[in-house]
Scaffold this motif. Structure first.
Motif, PDB file in Angstrom:
ATOM      1  N   ALA A 194     -79.444 -24.403  -3.687  1.00  0.00           N
ATOM      2  CA  ALA A 194     -78.580 -25.327  -4.415  1.00  0.00           C
ATOM      3  C   ALA A 194     -77.391 -25.815  -3.604  1.00  0.00           C
ATOM      4  O   ALA A 194     -76.850 -26.888  -3.888  1.00  0.00           O
ATOM      5  CB  ALA A 194     -78.075 -24.662  -5.697  1.00  0.00           C
ATOM      6  N   TRP A 195     -76.943 -25.015  -2.617  1.00  0.00           N
ATOM      7  CA  TRP A 195     -75.709 -25.341  -1.919  1.00  0.00           C
ATOM      8  C   TRP A 195     -75.983 -25.885  -0.521  1.00  0.00           C
ATOM      9  O   TRP A 195     -76.977 -25.534   0.130  1.00  0.00           O
ATOM     10  CB  TRP A 195     -74.797 -24.116  -1.802  1.00  0.00           C
ATOM     11  CG  TRP A 195     -74.618 -23.336  -3.051  1.00  0.00           C
ATOM     12  CD1 TRP A 195     -74.782 -21.996  -3.194  1.00  0.00           C
ATOM     13  CD2 TRP A 195     -74.235 -23.819  -4.349  1.00  0.00           C
ATOM     14  NE1 TRP A 195     -74.530 -21.609  -4.484  1.00  0.00           N
ATOM     15  CE2 TRP A 195     -74.189 -22.712  -5.217  1.00  0.00           C
ATOM     16  CE3 TRP A 195     -73.927 -25.084  -4.856  1.00  0.00           C
ATOM     17  CZ2 TRP A 195     -73.853 -22.829  -6.561  1.00  0.00           C
ATOM     18  CZ3 TRP A 195     -73.601 -25.206  -6.197  1.00  0.00           C
ATOM     19  CH2 TRP A 195     -73.560 -24.094  -7.034  1.00  0.00           C
ATOM     20  N   LEU A 196     -75.073 -26.683  -0.047  1.00  0.00           N
ATOM     21  CA  LEU A 196     -75.094 -27.154   1.322  1.00  0.00           C
ATOM     22  C   LEU A 196     -74.870 -25.961   2.248  1.00  0.00           C
ATOM     23  O   LEU A 196     -73.954 -25.164   2.015  1.00  0.00           O
ATOM     24  CB  LEU A 196     -73.959 -28.173   1.508  1.00  0.00           C
ATOM     25  CG  LEU A 196     -74.090 -29.248   2.564  1.00  0.00           C
ATOM     26  CD1 LEU A 196     -75.245 -30.192   2.230  1.00  0.00           C
ATOM     27  CD2 LEU A 196     -72.774 -30.024   2.645  1.00  0.00           C
ATOM     28  N   VAL A 212     -68.024 -23.824  -2.874  1.00  0.00           N
ATOM     29  CA  VAL A 212     -69.358 -24.224  -2.438  1.00  0.00           C
ATOM     30  C   VAL A 212     -69.537 -25.717  -2.692  1.00  0.00           C
ATOM     31  O   VAL A 212     -68.858 -26.304  -3.540  1.00  0.00           O
ATOM     32  CB  VAL A 212     -70.460 -23.413  -3.157  1.00  0.00           C
ATOM     33  CG1 VAL A 212     -70.374 -21.940  -2.794  1.00  0.00           C
ATOM     34  CG2 VAL A 212     -70.375 -23.593  -4.668  1.00  0.00           C
ATOM     35  N   ILE A 213     -70.463 -26.303  -1.949  1.00  0.00           N
ATOM     36  CA  ILE A 213     -70.732 -27.734  -2.047  1.00  0.00           C
ATOM     37  C   ILE A 213     -72.186 -27.926  -2.449  1.00  0.00           C
ATOM     38  O   ILE A 213     -73.092 -27.549  -1.699  1.00  0.00           O
ATOM     39  CB  ILE A 213     -70.454 -28.435  -0.703  1.00  0.00           C
ATOM     40  CG1 ILE A 213     -68.987 -28.229  -0.301  1.00  0.00           C
ATOM     41  CG2 ILE A 213     -70.801 -29.930  -0.780  1.00  0.00           C
ATOM     42  CD1 ILE A 213     -68.675 -28.658   1.116  1.00  0.00           C
ATOM     43  N   PRO A 214     -72.439 -28.436  -3.641  1.00  0.00           N
ATOM     44  CA  PRO A 214     -73.821 -28.644  -4.062  1.00  0.00           C
ATOM     45  C   PRO A 214     -74.587 -29.548  -3.093  1.00  0.00           C
ATOM     46  O   PRO A 214     -74.050 -30.539  -2.584  1.00  0.00           O
ATOM     47  CB  PRO A 214     -73.674 -29.305  -5.441  1.00  0.00           C
ATOM     48  CG  PRO A 214     -72.375 -28.770  -5.956  1.00  0.00           C
ATOM     49  CD  PRO A 214     -71.492 -28.711  -4.742  1.00  0.00           C
ATOM     50  N   ARG A 215     -75.812 -29.200  -2.833  1.00  0.00           N
ATOM     51  CA  ARG A 215     -76.653 -29.986  -1.932  1.00  0.00           C
ATOM     52  C   ARG A 215     -76.895 -31.397  -2.463  1.00  0.00           C
ATOM     53  O   ARG A 215     -77.191 -32.321  -1.716  1.00  0.00           O
ATOM     54  CB  ARG A 215     -78.002 -29.272  -1.740  1.00  0.00           C
ATOM     55  CG  ARG A 215     -78.729 -29.668  -0.466  1.00  0.00           C
ATOM     56  CD  ARG A 215     -80.038 -28.937  -0.357  1.00  0.00           C
ATOM     57  NE  ARG A 215     -81.085 -29.590  -1.158  1.00  0.00           N
ATOM     58  CZ  ARG A 215     -82.334 -29.154  -1.226  1.00  0.00           C
ATOM     59  NH1 ARG A 215     -82.680 -28.047  -0.596  1.00  0.00           N
ATOM     60  NH2 ARG A 215     -83.222 -29.799  -1.947  1.00  0.00           N
ATOM     61  N   GLN A 216     -76.726 -31.565  -3.770  1.00  0.00           N
ATOM     62  CA  GLN A 216     -76.950 -32.866  -4.389  1.00  0.00           C
ATOM     63  C   GLN A 216     -75.876 -33.889  -4.035  1.00  0.00           C
ATOM     64  O   GLN A 216     -76.075 -35.093  -4.251  1.00  0.00           O
ATOM     65  CB  GLN A 216     -76.985 -32.716  -5.915  1.00  0.00           C
ATOM     66  CG  GLN A 216     -78.088 -31.836  -6.440  1.00  0.00           C
ATOM     67  CD  GLN A 216     -77.893 -31.547  -7.928  1.00  0.00           C
ATOM     68  OE1 GLN A 216     -76.894 -31.941  -8.521  1.00  0.00           O
ATOM     69  NE2 GLN A 216     -78.855 -30.850  -8.530  1.00  0.00           N
ATOM     70  N   THR A 217     -74.710 -33.458  -3.544  1.00  0.00           N
ATOM     71  CA  THR A 217     -73.615 -34.392  -3.316  1.00  0.00           C
ATOM     72  C   THR A 217     -74.035 -35.538  -2.405  1.00  0.00           C
ATOM     73  O   THR A 217     -74.772 -35.335  -1.436  1.00  0.00           O
ATOM     74  CB  THR A 217     -72.387 -33.685  -2.715  1.00  0.00           C
ATOM     75  OG1 THR A 217     -71.354 -34.659  -2.519  1.00  0.00           O
ATOM     76  CG2 THR A 217     -72.713 -33.038  -1.375  1.00  0.00           C
ATOM     77  N   LEU A 246     -74.907 -24.172 -13.940  1.00  0.00           N
ATOM     78  CA  LEU A 246     -76.373 -24.125 -14.025  1.00  0.00           C
ATOM     79  C   LEU A 246     -76.913 -25.406 -14.655  1.00  0.00           C
ATOM     80  O   LEU A 246     -77.874 -26.010 -14.158  1.00  0.00           O
ATOM     81  CB  LEU A 246     -76.819 -22.913 -14.842  1.00  0.00           C
ATOM     82  CG  LEU A 246     -76.751 -21.547 -14.155  1.00  0.00           C
ATOM     83  CD1 LEU A 246     -76.918 -20.437 -15.177  1.00  0.00           C
ATOM     84  CD2 LEU A 246     -77.802 -21.419 -13.072  1.00  0.00           C
ATOM     85  N   THR A 247     -76.270 -25.812 -15.739  1.00  0.00           N
ATOM     86  CA  THR A 247     -76.700 -27.038 -16.417  1.00  0.00           C
ATOM     87  C   THR A 247     -76.504 -28.256 -15.521  1.00  0.00           C
ATOM     88  O   THR A 247     -77.387 -29.123 -15.423  1.00  0.00           O
ATOM     89  CB  THR A 247     -75.908 -27.222 -17.725  1.00  0.00           C
ATOM     90  OG1 THR A 247     -76.142 -26.094 -18.575  1.00  0.00           O
ATOM     91  CG2 THR A 247     -76.326 -28.496 -18.444  1.00  0.00           C
ATOM     92  N   ALA A 248     -75.353 -28.332 -14.853  1.00  0.00           N
ATOM     93  CA  ALA A 248     -75.057 -29.486 -14.005  1.00  0.00           C
ATOM     94  C   ALA A 248     -76.020 -29.585 -12.827  1.00  0.00           C
ATOM     95  O   ALA A 248     -76.498 -30.670 -12.495  1.00  0.00           O
ATOM     96  CB  ALA A 248     -73.618 -29.409 -13.507  1.00  0.00           C
ATOM     97  N   VAL A 249     -76.317 -28.459 -12.200  1.00  0.00           N
ATOM     98  CA  VAL A 249     -77.249 -28.482 -11.067  1.00  0.00           C
ATOM     99  C   VAL A 249     -78.646 -28.885 -11.530  1.00  0.00           C
ATOM    100  O   VAL A 249     -79.311 -29.717 -10.903  1.00  0.00           O
ATOM    101  CB  VAL A 249     -77.266 -27.116 -10.355  1.00  0.00           C
ATOM    102  CG1 VAL A 249     -78.410 -27.048  -9.341  1.00  0.00           C
ATOM    103  CG2 VAL A 249     -75.939 -26.870  -9.644  1.00  0.00           C
TER     104      VAL A 249
END
Length: 437
Positions: A119-121, A318-323, A92-95
């Motif tokens: 949050a996720w791809l 899961v892969i964060p959308r931020q990647t 949560l903090t990282a996202v």
């Protein structure tokens, strides 16, 4: 800070969720591998988070990563293992800080909380039908929300019935119960004949979802297509009444209201309960902590209701959308979860794989060894449930809130503070009020 001043976990998640919805929509990816000071770009680096898999599986993952890097020489994988209890707060903090890893190991229930915030791809447009078909279809559905896939299935566990043959024989029981209806009869018989309890299941709101899953196994729909309460029905009331009757008839230990699944294991190991609903891996724990109990333990399929449904717990990637490396992250996630690597990890960790071929291979292994020990038999029983097992509690926003509302009201009925009808009405009303806001 004392526990009385801590925020409820679901309330904290809701608050953070509001912040995340703004941060996710407004933020842009921050490169995790900027060019070197000389201007020459270095190798691509992706960060991979797992949950509490060190040090037991350090060698496995070091070999896995080395093999991937050898096949992809321009890629470096940085592995970070996070303690189980810390993962939710850390991700949560990282996202929210835009520092999320590129691939992260979660479970669908928690991952869906962030999936609802984008949050996720999403993976549907990035995978071929052939790639999706490698995985068990019923397990794939666990990582979907509103028709969109947000994760790749990884390893699986499912409950089986572990039972004390001595206690059952003392009570005149020749076969372990297969259904909840049979379980109620067995509970009464064991209590009357031995003075002990048949089993322990927790109603602690923030612990196991086993009771929530039991409602689904008894034919209860938790929510409808619009996400509103669907459990205030004749079947829902019958399921509430089932647990209320067991408690009020003295067939469940009093501490089921406050203590978690760990207590179920303790009581079984002490010979105070006849049945333990848990994963096959706990047979090793019992053999270490209570060898006498292990000697008289046998296994059977998971207890279910009229639907015959069996539960499965899924771990996914899961892969964060931020990647800023979505293709590399997805390639790595597919590598971790391919047939060969899933089977290898299942063998190392005594879990089950989520790809169809690896599961068949694992089942054949377990079947061949089933006659050797209760543990091998348990693994075979567990694997045999996988083709039809499913995640009984759907991935949905605020599922932890729904569990708390149902458990709190069910407890009130068990304690005689509410009628069953009032308890189920109150739970449904509270959920619908929350859902409409």
């Amino acid at each position: 800070m004392s526990s009385t001043h801590r925020w409820p976990r679901w309330g904290l998640l809701a608050l953070i969720g509001l912040a995340l919805s703004w941060l996710i929509s407004c933020s842009s990816p921050t490169p995790s591998n900027p060019a070197s000071p000389t201007g020459a770009a270095g190798p691509v680096e992706i960060e991979f988070w797992t949950m509490q898999l060190q040090p037991k599986f350090t060698d496995y993952f070091n070999r896995l990563i080395a093999e991937f890097e050898q096949a992809n020489p321009t890629v470096k994988v940085r592995w970070v293992d996070v303690p189980w209890a810390a993962m939710e707060s850390k991700i949560l903090t990282a996202v929210s800080a835009n520092t999320a890893p590129d691939v992260v190991n979660l479970n669908p229930n928690f991952a869906s909380q962030l999936a609802s915030q984008g949050a996720w791809l999403t993976l549907d447009d990035r995978l071929t039908p052939e790639q999706k078909a490698l995985y068990l279809p019923n397990i794939w559905q666990a990582s979907t929300l509103n028709g969109k896939s947000f994760g790749l299935p990884w390893y699986l566990t499912t409950r089986i019935t572990i039972y004390n043959t001595d206690l059952c024989q003392q009570a005149g029981i020749s076969q372990p119960p297969a259904t909840y209806a049979e379980l109620a009869n067995v509970a009464r018989q064991i209590r009357e004949k031995t003075g002990k309890y048949a089993f322990f299941v927790t109603f602690a709101p923030d612990d196991s979802a086993e009771v929530l899953e039991s409602l689904v196994q008894m034919g209860v729909d938790l929510v409808d297509d619009q996400g509103k309460a669907a459990f205030n029905t004749a079947k829902g009331k019958a399921a509430f009444q089932y647990w209320v009757d067991l408690y009020q008839d003295g067939l469940l230990p009093r501490e089921v209201l406050t203590q978690g699944h760990r207590r179920a294991i303790e009581l079984y190991q002490a010979g105070e309960t006849a049945i333990l609903s848990s994963g096959p891996e706990f047979l090793s724990t019992i053999a270490t902590n209570a060898p006498r109990i292990a000697e008289v333990s046998d296994v059977a399929p998971q207890i279910s209701g009229e639907t015959g449904k069996k539960n499965v717990a899924v771990m996914n990637l899961v892969i964060p959308r931020q990647t800023d490396q979505p293709d590399t992250a997805l390639n790595f996630a597919l590598f971790v979860t391919n047939d060969t690597n899933q089977l290898a990890f299942a063998q190392a960790a005594n879990v089950l794989p989520s790809t169809q071929k690896a599961l068949r291979d694992r089942y054949e292994e377990n079947q061949a060894a089933a006659a050797n020990s209760a543990l091998e038999k348990a693994r075979a029983v567990s694997a045999s449930q996988m083709q039809t097992a499913e995640v009984l509690v759907p991935a949905m926003k605020d599922i932890s809130v729904l569990q708390r509302l149902i458990y709190d009201n069910l407890q009130a009925a068990m304690l005689g503070e509410k009628t069953v009808e009032a308890a189920i009405n109150d739970a449904a009303t509270a959920w619908n009020q929350r859902h409409s806001t």
